[in-house]
Scaffold this active site. Structure first.
Site, mmCIF file in Angstrom:
data_model
loop_
_atom_site.group_PDB
_atom_site.id
_atom_site.type_symbol
_atom_site.label_atom_id
_atom_site.label_comp_id
_atom_site.label_asym_id
_atom_site.label_seq_id
_atom_site.Cartn_x
_atom_site.Cartn_y
_atom_site.Cartn_z
ATOM 1 N N SER A 186 0.793 -1.225 0.000
ATOM 2 C CA SER A 186 0.000 0.000 0.000
ATOM 3 C C SER A 186 0.826 1.276 0.000
ATOM 4 C CB SER A 186 -0.945 0.005 1.198
ATOM 5 O OG SER A 186 -0.226 -0.070 2.414
ATOM 6 N N HIS A 214 -5.103 -3.889 -2.226
ATOM 7 C CA HIS A 214 -4.726 -2.834 -3.171
ATOM 8 C C HIS A 214 -4.456 -3.387 -4.573
ATOM 9 C CE1 HIS A 214 -4.248 0.361 -0.097
ATOM 10 N NE2 HIS A 214 -4.015 -0.685 0.683
ATOM 11 N N LYS A 245 -11.947 -0.168 -1.127
ATOM 12 C CA LYS A 245 -11.067 0.479 -2.095
ATOM 13 C C LYS A 245 -11.694 0.399 -3.491
ATOM 14 C CE LYS A 245 -7.207 -0.260 0.989
ATOM 15 N NZ LYS A 245 -8.037 -0.724 2.127
#
Length: 395
Positions: A186, A214, A245
């Site tokens: 990240s 991610h 996300k």
């Protein structure tokens, strides 16, 4: 000694935060007053957002919003119980089925947050006598999940396969062990060296878990993540991810074979004793997943705009770390300089994240930029001009 004496410990990170606040350089808890978008309103100001994990820009996608509203109207505000008892909705089952199909896994299970997902997986899968082998730059939730388990954690240097093999060799082939790595890291934007991890896992009889929070939505075929990026989906035993996300909602999940998932459904205490994902969050995540499946070009659009930022920084002489992800770190130096840069960028109308020790070495601090697929090139040029200007004043 009083329990609260620790609040006055001058060596703690908390005390450091007090010092930073006194200097007017505190970079945290800025208040958003608008949607997560390429341009936001933050504390009454127009800000270009280069510090969000809304990689695909779907928090503002109307289909995703409408799905959340419809679920709120149909199911109400919450489930009022755990999945194990009274909190399983048909929406949960549909999301889990479609997610498993998307990731080319037998089954998935959802958790109420991404952090809870790692707690729930690791504390359940790993018990006394087992080993959790962890990349040093893994997310904090992996470390806490390892602590919650009765397994023993061993660490290897970041993406260093020689270091990983040394750990595996000491344990030998007969010890039950799980190699755990972020897929996309990240802070650095690095992609895990999954091909070599797979080879070492085979050699030393280890299982593999990838935290792809991610990676999903940002790399791999159609945004299927790190295992897909390398063509190794069938070689990864457990894929963990989040909905906060790329999937524009809240929650997390584990994807694996049916036996592993069924075991965790009945043995994972963070799953069994937590209220289930709310209807609106579930429906929004499902709509985001379906939107991504219908628009696989989103991942390529994100890659194109990430390369544009790299090109814009190159033209302005800004030193940065080139990645294959939407996370692009820009090198600074010490902590106070980094905080000053981040503060000045905010004052100029650009939001980025300060990355400081212990997340980095003392003199290797950086600012983390991250992109959304729907940001424009004009906004990137505007932000790059301001980044170059602020760095020239401070470095």
């Amino acid at each position: 000694m009083d329990l609260f004496d620790k609040f006055n410990d001058t060596t703690s990170n908390y005390h450091r935060s007090l010092e930073v606040r006194s200097l007017g350089l505190y970079p945290y808890f800025h208040c958003l007053e608008s949607r997560q978008a390429p341009v936001v309103t933050m504390e009454g100001r127009r800000i270009i957002m280069l510090g969000s994990n809304n990689y695909l820009g779907l928090t503002s996608q109307q289909e995703v919003i409408d799905a959340g509203i419809a679920a709120l109207q149909k199911y109400g505000t919450g489930c009022s119980g755990s999945r194990f008892l009274n909190g399983t909705l048909d929406l949960h089952l549909k999301l889990e089925k479609e997610l498993a199909q998307f990731l080319h896994k037998d089954a998935t299970m959802t958790f109420s947050t991404g952090f809870q997902s790692n707690l729930g997986i690791l504390s359940c899968i790993c018990t006394k006598g087992d080993y959790i082998i962890c990349d040093r730059e893994n997310h904090a939730s992996i470390y806490d999940g390892a602590k919650l388990s009765y397994g023993e954690m061993k660490r290897y240097f970041h993406n260093d396969m020689d270091s990983l093999e040394r750990v595996l060799k000491k344990l030998g082939p007969d010890a039950p062990k799980l190699i755990v790595t972020d897929g996309v890291f990240s802070m650095s934007g690095d992609i895990a060296n999954l091909p070599d991890i797979v080879d070492l896992a085979k050699k030393y009889k280890a299982r593999i878990m990838v935290d792809d929070s991610h990676g999903i939505g940002t790399v791999g075929e159609g945004g299927r993540g790190t295992a897909s990026y390398y063509g190794l989906e069938d070689q990864v035993d457990i894929i963990m991810g989040t909905f906060s996300k790329s999937f524009a909602s809240l929650g997390g999940f584990a994807a694996a074979n049916e036996k592993v998932i069924d075991y965790m459904r009945h043995m994972s205490r963070p799953f069994m004793f937590s209220a289930s994902l709310t209807p609106a969050n579930t429906a929004s995540a499902l709509a985001a997943l379906e939107y991504l499946i219908a628009h696989p070009e989103l991942k390529d659009q994100l890659r194109e705009i990430s390369e544009y930022l790299e090109s814009a920084l190159d033209k302005r002489g800004v030193k940065y770390k080139k990645t294959q992800t939407p996370v692009i770190p820009i090198y600074t130096t010490d902590g106070n300089t980094t905080l000053k840069i981040v503060r000045e960028l905010y004052d100029e109308g650009v939001f980025v994240n300060a990355v400081l020790p212990p997340a980095t070495a003392e003199n290797e601090c950086l600012i983390r930029t991250s992109l959304m697929a729907n940001i424009t090139k004009e906004l990137i040029d505007e932000a790059a001009d301001k980044i170059a200007l602020v760095l020239s004043r401070n470095l």
